[in-house]
Scaffold this motif. Structure first.
Motif, mmCIF file in Angstrom:
data_model
loop_
_atom_site.group_PDB
_atom_site.id
_atom_site.type_symbol
_atom_site.label_atom_id
_atom_site.label_comp_id
_atom_site.label_asym_id
_atom_site.label_seq_id
_atom_site.Cartn_x
_atom_site.Cartn_y
_atom_site.Cartn_z
ATOM 1 N N VAL A 111 51.945 60.259 63.236
ATOM 2 C CA VAL A 111 52.700 59.867 62.057
ATOM 3 C C VAL A 111 53.465 61.076 61.538
ATOM 4 O O VAL A 111 52.961 62.215 61.586
ATOM 5 C CB VAL A 111 51.776 59.286 60.956
ATOM 6 N N LYS B 62 42.878 57.565 58.400
ATOM 7 C CA LYS B 62 43.626 56.790 57.407
ATOM 8 C C LYS B 62 43.487 55.289 57.615
ATOM 9 O O LYS B 62 44.357 54.519 57.188
ATOM 10 C CB LYS B 62 45.110 57.179 57.420
ATOM 11 N N PHE C 232 43.568 53.533 60.388
ATOM 12 C CA PHE C 232 44.315 52.975 61.513
ATOM 13 C C PHE C 232 43.413 52.773 62.731
ATOM 14 O O PHE C 232 42.438 53.493 62.923
ATOM 15 C CB PHE C 232 45.472 53.900 61.898
ATOM 16 N N LYS D 258 46.726 48.247 61.163
ATOM 17 C CA LYS D 258 46.025 48.595 59.932
ATOM 18 C C LYS D 258 45.876 47.310 59.138
ATOM 19 O O LYS D 258 46.858 46.579 58.950
ATOM 20 C CB LYS D 258 46.766 49.655 59.127
ATOM 21 N N VAL E 285 47.983 47.771 54.267
ATOM 22 C CA VAL E 285 48.875 48.928 54.174
ATOM 23 C C VAL E 285 48.955 49.432 52.736
ATOM 24 O O VAL E 285 49.020 48.651 51.783
ATOM 25 C CB VAL E 285 50.278 48.544 54.690
ATOM 26 N N ASP F 169 51.492 54.948 53.292
ATOM 27 C CA ASP F 169 51.648 54.827 54.743
ATOM 28 C C ASP F 169 53.114 54.818 55.176
ATOM 29 O O ASP F 169 53.393 54.866 56.384
ATOM 30 C CB ASP F 169 50.971 53.548 55.248
ATOM 31 N N TYR G 148 56.356 56.496 62.720
ATOM 32 C CA TYR G 148 55.215 56.476 63.622
ATOM 33 C C TYR G 148 55.709 56.594 65.065
ATOM 34 O O TYR G 148 56.611 55.862 65.495
ATOM 35 C CB TYR G 148 54.406 55.192 63.433
#
Lengths: 115, 111
Positions: free
Chosen positions: A37, A61, A63, A78, A81, A85, A89
């Motif tokens: 990310v 986080k 994910f 995920k 969200v 975020d 990515y």
């Protein structure tokens, strides 16, 4: 040659909604796969990685990503969200062998989060 | 927490100037990389090193050069900057196939 495709250039989701970012790879052997990310003006942060074993990998986080060999995919997910975020990515495949140790990146997916 | 540092973070410089982008890591990693990233685009590998005195060109041709005299230091040099060199330059290091740690990048603008 190895390659990575991220079909979605830009995705917008509402805060609290679920998220799935797509990644397809081309690689002759068992791939090493990564998700990174990048927040605006920052470097890349590793979210998670897959080498072998369990095809569902957990990252930071909240994910997770699932490796599907039959589909040559490694999609990032995920369940809910958060506004923080919002970022870009990148999916990557690792090219490793002998002294070789390189990452090949996709073009990235820019995620926007609506309140 | 990754310990890889790039300086400067931002640089605006005139055409024809010589510049060096610094990259240092304190993790003792043998492998280090330079990537170039244009806005909204993917990362392209321009240089890499597998250890001291080892440097290789990456997949994207670049007029820049690199050196690796010490494990922790991997500077990138442009002898004569041009507007076409305007981009973001990201340095990374790794010790194994475990993913790479990235610095925050240097955003270079050549005017």
């Amino acid at each position: 040659a190895q390659s990575v495709t991220q079909p979605d250039i830009h995705i917008t989701v509402s805060e609290g909604a679920s998220l799935e970012l797509r990644c397809n790879y081309s690689y002759g052997a068992t791939p090493y796969l990564f998700w990174y990310v990048q927040s605006p003006g920052q470097g890349l942060q590793l979210l998670l990685k897959y080498f072998s074993g369990d095809t569902l990998v957990q990252g930071i986080k909240g994910f997770e990503a699932e490796f599907k060999r039959s589909q040559s995919s490694f999609n990032l997910r995920k369940p809910s969200v958060h506004w923080s975020d919002a970022a870009e990515y990148f999916c990557a495949v690792g090219q490793f062998g002998g002294a070789t140790n390189k990452l090949i990146f996709g073009t990235g997916t820019l995620l926007a989060v609506q309140p | 927490e990754a310990d890889i540092y790039q300086t400067p973070r931002y640089l605006v410089i005139g055409t024809g100037k010589k510049i060096t982008l610094e990259c240092s890591q304190t993790m003792g990693h043998d492998k280090m990389y330079w990537y170039q990233q244009d806005p909204g685009m993917e990362l392209h590998l321009i240089h890499y090193s597998y250890g001291v005195n080892s440097t290789e060109k990456g997949d994207l041709s670049s007029e820049s050069t690199v050196s690796r005299i010490r494990t922790e230091h991997f500077p990138l040099t442009l002898e004569s900057a041009r507007p076409s060199h305007t981009s973001q330059y990201l340095c990374a290091s790794s010790d194994q196939p475990g993913g790479a740690f990235f610095g925050q990048g240097t955003r270079l603008t050549v005017v």
